[in-house]
Design an enzyme around this catalytic site. Structure first.
Site, PDB file in Angstrom:
ATOM      1  N   LYS A  13      86.370 -54.682  25.331  1.00  0.00           N
ATOM      2  CA  LYS A  13      87.360 -55.765  25.224  1.00  0.00           C
ATOM      3  C   LYS A  13      88.788 -55.222  25.200  1.00  0.00           C
ATOM      4  O   LYS A  13      89.663 -55.734  25.894  1.00  0.00           O
ATOM      5  CB  LYS A  13      87.041 -56.529  23.926  1.00  0.00           C
ATOM      6  CG  LYS A  13      87.818 -57.765  23.668  1.00  0.00           C
ATOM      7  CD  LYS A  13      87.113 -58.600  22.602  1.00  0.00           C
ATOM      8  CE  LYS A  13      86.799 -57.843  21.321  1.00  0.00           C
ATOM      9  NZ  LYS A  13      87.939 -57.643  20.431  1.00  0.00           N
ATOM     10  N   ARG A  87      88.092 -65.915  15.894  1.00  0.00           N
ATOM     11  CA  ARG A  87      86.735 -65.438  15.629  1.00  0.00           C
ATOM     12  C   ARG A  87      85.914 -66.512  14.938  1.00  0.00           C
ATOM     13  O   ARG A  87      84.703 -66.333  14.779  1.00  0.00           O
ATOM     14  CB  ARG A  87      86.777 -64.201  14.733  1.00  0.00           C
ATOM     15  CG  ARG A  87      86.818 -62.864  15.484  1.00  0.00           C
ATOM     16  CD  ARG A  87      87.109 -61.800  14.460  1.00  0.00           C
ATOM     17  NE  ARG A  87      86.536 -60.505  14.675  1.00  0.00           N
ATOM     18  CZ  ARG A  87      87.216 -59.476  15.173  1.00  0.00           C
ATOM     19  NH1 ARG A  87      88.445 -59.622  15.594  1.00  0.00           N
ATOM     20  NH2 ARG A  87      86.649 -58.285  15.244  1.00  0.00           N
ATOM     21  N   ARG A 132      81.668 -43.210  19.361  1.00  0.00           N
ATOM     22  CA  ARG A 132      83.083 -43.328  19.777  1.00  0.00           C
ATOM     23  C   ARG A 132      83.979 -42.486  18.859  1.00  0.00           C
ATOM     24  O   ARG A 132      83.816 -42.484  17.649  1.00  0.00           O
ATOM     25  CB  ARG A 132      83.477 -44.812  19.678  1.00  0.00           C
ATOM     26  CG  ARG A 132      84.878 -45.104  20.093  1.00  0.00           C
ATOM     27  CD  ARG A 132      85.053 -46.550  20.461  1.00  0.00           C
ATOM     28  NE  ARG A 132      84.958 -47.467  19.319  1.00  0.00           N
ATOM     29  CZ  ARG A 132      85.064 -48.789  19.445  1.00  0.00           C
ATOM     30  NH1 ARG A 132      85.199 -49.349  20.630  1.00  0.00           N
ATOM     31  NH2 ARG A 132      84.990 -49.553  18.387  1.00  0.00           N
ATOM     32  N   ARG A 163      86.395 -43.838  13.374  1.00  0.00           N
ATOM     33  CA  ARG A 163      86.885 -44.960  12.557  1.00  0.00           C
ATOM     34  C   ARG A 163      85.864 -45.330  11.481  1.00  0.00           C
ATOM     35  O   ARG A 163      84.674 -45.369  11.742  1.00  0.00           O
ATOM     36  CB  ARG A 163      87.128 -46.180  13.456  1.00  0.00           C
ATOM     37  CG  ARG A 163      88.528 -46.245  14.015  1.00  0.00           C
ATOM     38  CD  ARG A 163      88.676 -47.301  15.089  1.00  0.00           C
ATOM     39  NE  ARG A 163      88.119 -48.610  14.738  1.00  0.00           N
ATOM     40  CZ  ARG A 163      88.110 -49.659  15.579  1.00  0.00           C
ATOM     41  NH1 ARG A 163      88.613 -49.543  16.781  1.00  0.00           N
ATOM     42  NH2 ARG A 163      87.589 -50.801  15.211  1.00  0.00           N
ATOM     43  N   ARG A 174      79.403 -55.426  11.589  1.00  0.00           N
ATOM     44  CA  ARG A 174      80.334 -56.022  12.557  1.00  0.00           C
ATOM     45  C   ARG A 174      79.578 -56.745  13.672  1.00  0.00           C
ATOM     46  O   ARG A 174      80.006 -57.806  14.121  1.00  0.00           O
ATOM     47  CB  ARG A 174      81.252 -54.943  13.150  1.00  0.00           C
ATOM     48  CG  ARG A 174      82.262 -54.435  12.136  1.00  0.00           C
ATOM     49  CD  ARG A 174      82.922 -53.162  12.603  1.00  0.00           C
ATOM     50  NE  ARG A 174      83.800 -53.383  13.743  1.00  0.00           N
ATOM     51  CZ  ARG A 174      84.130 -52.432  14.625  1.00  0.00           C
ATOM     52  NH1 ARG A 174      83.641 -51.221  14.520  1.00  0.00           N
ATOM     53  NH2 ARG A 174      84.943 -52.716  15.598  1.00  0.00           N
TER      54      ARG A 174
HETATM   55  P1  AMP Z   1      88.660 -55.497  15.758  1.00  0.00           P
HETATM   56  O1  AMP Z   1      89.384 -54.244  16.135  1.00  0.00           O
HETATM   57  O2  AMP Z   1      89.072 -56.699  16.583  1.00  0.00           O
HETATM   58  O3  AMP Z   1      87.162 -55.330  15.701  1.00  0.00           O
HETATM   59  O4  AMP Z   1      89.132 -55.858  14.264  1.00  0.00           O
HETATM   60  C1  AMP Z   1      88.959 -54.945  13.216  1.00  0.00           C
HETATM   61  C2  AMP Z   1      88.788 -55.684  11.898  1.00  0.00           C
HETATM   62  O5  AMP Z   1      89.960 -56.482  11.630  1.00  0.00           O
HETATM   63  C3  AMP Z   1      87.642 -56.680  11.864  1.00  0.00           C
HETATM   64  O6  AMP Z   1      86.411 -56.041  11.581  1.00  0.00           O
HETATM   65  C4  AMP Z   1      88.101 -57.615  10.747  1.00  0.00           C
HETATM   66  O7  AMP Z   1      87.934 -57.010   9.481  1.00  0.00           O
HETATM   67  C5  AMP Z   1      89.589 -57.718  11.005  1.00  0.00           C
HETATM   68  N1  AMP Z   1      89.920 -58.825  11.939  1.00  0.00           N
HETATM   69  C6  AMP Z   1      90.483 -58.716  13.172  1.00  0.00           C
HETATM   70  N2  AMP Z   1      90.644 -59.921  13.751  1.00  0.00           N
HETATM   71  C7  AMP Z   1      90.159 -60.846  12.878  1.00  0.00           C
HETATM   72  C8  AMP Z   1      90.019 -62.253  12.909  1.00  0.00           C
HETATM   73  N3  AMP Z   1      90.399 -62.989  13.969  1.00  0.00           N
HETATM   74  N4  AMP Z   1      89.480 -62.867  11.814  1.00  0.00           N
HETATM   75  C9  AMP Z   1      89.102 -62.159  10.738  1.00  0.00           C
HETATM   76  N5  AMP Z   1      89.178 -60.809  10.653  1.00  0.00           N
HETATM   77  C10 AMP Z   1      89.708 -60.150  11.706  1.00  0.00           C
END
Ligand code: AMP
Length: 218
Positions: A13, A87, A132, A163, A174
């Site tokens: 993504k 989300r 990764r 990470r 996740r």
């Molecule tokens: P990502 O890199 O998009 O997977 O985001 C990393 C982390 O940020 C996620 O696992 C959540 O803890 C938080 N996060 C990012 N975007 C959102 C969202 N739209 N709603 C809630 N938590 C978010």
């Protein structure tokens, strides 16, 4: 153009978001990147930091506020691509309300142009994420087996970051969070005729080609 890109962690993504935002001149808004930046600079609430590290979702109000502020910035005037937001259905509703409000008397579109969902099988995602690693200095992403870092970096474990939320337990959390999220979010966009599914396997170029074909058929 306002594009929402939906895809599980490890679906590519972030890579596609970057390519598409450049191609169409859109601001790339990744809530994950914004939150990681806040975490690094020490401005993120410690409670939110713990949620992120465990792979859980932050409260809707926190991320809605973040996106509402960010989309007011000048670079979003020509359109934007949302990566990692919405989300949840309440986040999608808040986005729709925000766009309706801003459309009144302006050139901002009254709603989302398209929602693209990147489709990748779960086993492939786990494999991709657990291996990764990110170069701490350049941000370049590698895969230990399929796209290893140059030997100098591989020999220096301090230079590559795994990470916290890419560790196996957090990855499961996740991916589960993604499955339960999409269970409600995808039907929300499908009912509104906005959802487009795109196969996320193959090279990044192949995936981009599929996305562009979908966007330009509209
Ligand atoms: P990502 O890199 O998009 O997977 O985001 C990393 C982390 O940020 C996620 O696992 C959540 O803890 C938080 N996060 C990012 N975007 C959102 C969202 N739209 N709603 C809630 N938590 C978010």
């Amino acid at each position: 153009m306002i594009i929402v890109l939906i895809g599980p962690p490890g679906s590519g993504k972030g890579t596609q978001a970057k390519v598409l935002s450049e191609k169409y001149g859109l601001a790339h808004l990744s809530t994950g990147d914004m939150l990681r930046a806040a975490k690094q600079s020490g401005t993120l609430d410690p409670e939110f930091r713990a949620i992120m590290d465990s792979g859980g979702l932050l409260p809707d109000t926190a991320v809605i506020g973040l996106v509402a502020r960010r989309t007011q910035e000048a670079d979003c005037a020509g359109g934007f691509l949302l990566d990692g937001f919405p989300r949840t259905v309440p986040q999608a509703e808040a986005l729709a309300a925000m766009l309706r409000e801003r459309a009144a008397g302006s050139t901002t579109p009254a709603g989302v142009t398209a929602v693209l969902q990147l489709d990748v099988a779960r086993e492939l995602l786990e494999e991709r994420i657990i291996h990764r690693r990110t170069d701490k200095e350049t941000g370049q992403i590698y895969h230990l087996l399929y796209n290893p870092a140059p030997p100098g970096l591989m020999r220096d474990p301090g230079s590559l970051e795994h990470r916290k939320d890419d560790q196996p337990e957090a990855v499961k959390t996740r991916l589960d969070a993604y499955d339960s999220m999409t269970a409600a979010l995808l039907p929300y966009y499908e009912e509104r005729g906005l959802l487009r599914r795109v196969l996320g396997v193959g090279t990044p170029n192949e995936v981009t080609g599929r996305i562009v074909a979908v966007l330009e058929e509209k």
